[in-house]
Design a protein around this motif. Structure first.
Motif, short mmCIF file in Angstrom:
data_model
loop_
_atom_site.label_atom_id
_atom_site.label_comp_id
_atom_site.label_asym_id
_atom_site.label_seq_id
_atom_site.Cartn_x
_atom_site.Cartn_y
_atom_site.Cartn_z
N GLY A 19 2.90 34.58 -58.88
CA GLY A 19 1.55 34.01 -58.85
C GLY A 19 1.48 32.73 -59.66
O GLY A 19 0.90 31.72 -59.22
N SER A 72 -3.98 37.17 -62.86
CA SER A 72 -3.18 38.36 -62.57
C SER A 72 -3.70 39.56 -63.35
O SER A 72 -3.84 40.67 -62.80
CB SER A 72 -1.72 38.13 -62.98
OG SER A 72 -1.11 37.27 -62.08
N THR A 129 -1.31 37.91 -57.07
CA THR A 129 -0.93 39.21 -57.61
C THR A 129 -1.47 40.34 -56.74
O THR A 129 -0.75 41.30 -56.42
CB THR A 129 -1.47 39.37 -59.04
OG1 THR A 129 -1.08 38.23 -59.77
CG2 THR A 129 -0.92 40.60 -59.70
N LEU A 188 3.24 38.67 -61.18
CA LEU A 188 2.58 37.72 -62.07
C LEU A 188 3.31 36.38 -62.08
O LEU A 188 2.72 35.32 -61.92
CB LEU A 188 2.52 38.31 -63.48
CG LEU A 188 1.75 37.54 -64.57
CD1 LEU A 188 1.14 38.54 -65.54
CD2 LEU A 188 2.63 36.59 -65.35
N GLY A 195 -4.09 32.92 -59.05
CA GLY A 195 -3.26 33.91 -59.73
C GLY A 195 -3.67 35.33 -59.36
O GLY A 195 -2.83 36.19 -59.07
#
Lengths: 288, 375
Positions: free
Chosen positions: A64, A198, A46, A61, A42
């Motif tokens: 991700g 993120s 991001t 986000l 993640g």
């Protein structure tokens, strides 16, 4: 108090990680040690999207989360063939694989150099460079994740998960396709970890592979074991405890030439004592 | 069970109150007693790089001691607050937030590259002067107006390497460990090298290099560059390269300077790119003499020690000249060109990078590292 705000943001991010891992480990009884990999996926997704394109943070986000979910689905399919200790070892391996990808796919991740200069989110033209605003965002997302998790564990789906933990075969006899249940909760947990990733990436503004090593997975596992397995508030409590404790030890006033070592020693000692006297964790409802 | 839960929540609440009270208390006291000049130090005091961080802390202590016995900074005593950053972004950021908010520190010394990159945006936003001494990370150049680096960049080393090798060879194999320092070096090298580069990367902790080495030999490079981060891996790779029959010339990064490398026969003739030469002046001999007599051991990272020591004195000189005002301090440091310290006479450029700290080229001849001059 920018320092307290900073700590609150970290607690929030690790709270999300704890909540999501608890779904898999606490409620479903699958000892997964690969959470940092999804957290890292993640974060990296991001980071790369925000530094190389002009995308909005929330789009990055979601992308991700999507990428992480797809990968988690593949990993989950492989892992669903393992049981018990072998599951833990298998998941262990995936963490190392993903870490190696971060380290070696240098054209994409810049390898060990990491990615600096990640932007902060913008909402309605308001740039969240102020940490207090960022904290509000983290808290809002934490709250959402908390209620989502509570909804899941209180639903019939959540009861099935707990039944899998207690006796998977019995549930299969009743006609439940347990693999399917395990896969769904695994992917969901990974997706939530990606959300935390993120937030982490855009908060620290710098990601490098060292933040997503196996040790990080063990740290997140420690959060939920210490806080209490199969208890959502326990995950938050664990995050609060494990983030604040080492910071608290900065103020004890050890002499400066042994302060760093003493912090580690006391930190470890407190954890050992806690586990000795409260093996079920602070508010746990299930023991591994 | 319920009662126990309440006790736990109570405990957490008490801990929070403790932090809050402590934090706000030291905040007030910081405002009241303005008699010390506070500098925060963030470095690896535990973890894999602790040996380096501790040595640099010891050097900072020497500088602090000297300054305070000779009248302090601007008439005030110098106080250094040490926090552990573990060479990682998260811990360094926590340490920085604590130092800036709780201790009201206006000046930070930051050691590692990962620490520096995470702390730099926060320092810049709070107008906290940040000086980094160990970080050679190329991205730190131009990280902000208040960010200074008293070291060279990997970019410089890569350029010197490429220029030196370019004069003789066109096809070179680089055996690189995947760490931030060495990958940064490889990138810079590729940027400036005009010939063909064969890349061979190995992960940290590798001990068996036969596969990598055989692959390199089969591609028939004119020369090989050893680019390890951990010295042990570099030594094994070097040995296995020679044992498996490579006879050509070898270049190396900083690791050629280590005693363990110089004394092995396989390293004979290796040309390497070492840290900038620590000057041969009186300040240097005094510093290292003092270090040995105080701590009972010889300094191991002399360049880092030298720039650390210089950094403290640069900050002192700046405060003595313009007072404790960060926007004046940064202007002063940006225009500083003639600071006299262990590393000789030098200063900063408009990006906040130190000028004149260039890696030196050396060669191992008869079991000794000597300055190398291109024939």
């Amino acid at each position: 108090m920018p320092y307290l705000i900073h700590l609150a943001i970290l607690v929030g991010i690790y709270g999300i990680l704890g909540l999501s891992l608890n779904l898999v480990v606490g409620y479903t009884g699958l000892l997964s040690v690969t959470h940092a990999a999804f957290y890292g996926l993640g974060a990296y997704a991001t980071a790369i999207l925000l530094t190389s394109t002009g995308l909005n943070f929330f789009v990055a986000l979601l992308l991700g989360v999507l990428i992480t979910s797809v990968l988690a689905l593949l990993i989950g399919l492989v892992l669903s063939r393992f049981h018990g200790d072998y599951y833990a070892l298998g998941s262990f391996g995936f963490n190392i694989i993903i870490y190696s990808v971060f380290l070696n796919w240098q054209s994409l991740t810049r390898g060990p150099l990491g990615i600096p200069g990640i932007r902060r989110p913008e909402i309605f033209g308001l740039n969240l460079t102020d940490n207090f605003h960022f904290l509000l965002l983290v808290l809002a997302i934490l709250l959402l994740v908390y209620f989502l998790c509570r909804f899941i564990v209180n639903s019939s789906f959540g009861r099935a998960l707990r039944a899998i933990r207690e006796d998977e075969q019995a549930l299969q006899v009743f006609g439940y396709r347990t693999t399917f249940y395990k896969l769904i909760i695994f992917v969901l947990s990974a997706a939530l970890a990606a959300v935390a990733g993120s937030l982490f990436a855009s908060y620290i503004t710098f990601v490098d592979p060292s933040s997503f090593v196996l040790f990080e997975s063990i740290f997140i596992l420690a959060i939920i074991i210490l806080g209490g397995l199969a208890n959502l508030r326990g995950s938050l409590l664990g995050a609060l405890f494990l983030i604040l404790l080492p910071e608290l030890l900065r103020f004890v006033g050890f002499p400066s030439d042994i302060a760093a070592q003493m912090r580690q020693v006391v930190y470890g000692l407190i954890l050992v004592i806690l586990m000795l006297y409260r093996p079920q964790g602070l508010v746990g409802e299930y023991k591994l | 069970m319920q009662a126990q839960n309440k006790i736990i929540w109570l405990f957490v609440l008490l801990a929070l109150i403790f932090i809050a009270v402590y934090a706000s208390k030291s905040e007030n006291s910081g405002e009241k007693n303005g008699e010390t000049v506070k500098i925060g130090f963030i470095g690896p005091l535990s973890g894999f790089a602790a040996a380096w961080g501790e040595e640099m802390r010891d050097v900072v202590e020497i500088a602090r001691e000297e300054i305070n016995t000779s009248g302090g900074v601007n008439g005030q005593a110098l106080e250094i607050i040490y926090e552990d950053g573990k060479c990682g972004p998260k811990d360094a950021l926590s340490a920085a937030q604590k130092l800036i908010t709780v201790n009201k520190v206006k000046i930070l010394l930051v050691i590692c590259g990962q620490e520096a990159l995470a702390v730099a945006p926060v320092a810049e936003r709070n107008q906290v002067l940040m000086m980094s001494m160990w970080a050679t990370h190329p991205d730190l150049t131009g990280a902000g107006e208040f960010i200074f680096r008293n070291s060279y960049s990997d970019d410089d080393t890569g350029r010197v390497m490429a220029e030196t090798i370019n004069k003789k060879y066109g096809k070179v194999a680089v055996i690189t460990e995947t760490s931030d320092f060495t990958v940064g070096l490889l990138k810079a090298f590729k940027k400036y090298f005009q010939g063909e580069v064969i890349e061979e990367n190995y992960p940290p902790g590798t001990t068996d290099f036969r596969g990598y080495v055989l692959d390199v030999i089969s591609k028939k490079p004119e020369t090989v560059v050893m680019n390890p981060n951990a010295p042990l891996g570099g030594i094994s790779a070097l040995r296995q390269l020679r044992q498996l029959g490579y006879k050509g010339p070898i270049y190396g990064n900083y690791f050629g300077e280590l005693e363990e490398v110089i004394e092995i026969s396989e390293a004979e003739g290796m040309i390497f790119f070492a840290d900038p030469n620590v000057g041969n002046n009186q300040i240097k001999s005094e510093l290292f003499h003092k270090f040995e007599s105080l701590y009972g051991r010889a300094p191991t990272i002399k360049f880092a020690d030298a720039v650390t020591y210089d950094s403290v004195y640069m900050i002192k000189q700046a405060i003595d000249n313009v007072g404790l005002d960060n926007s004046k301090l940064k202007d002063y440091l940006h225009s500083l060109k003639d600071f006299k310290g262990v590393m000789g006479t030098y200063g900063f450029d408009e990006n906040g990078d130190a000028i004149g700290l260039l890696p030196t080229v050396k060669q191992i001849v008869n079991g000794k590292a000597v300055l190398y001059t291109q024939p």
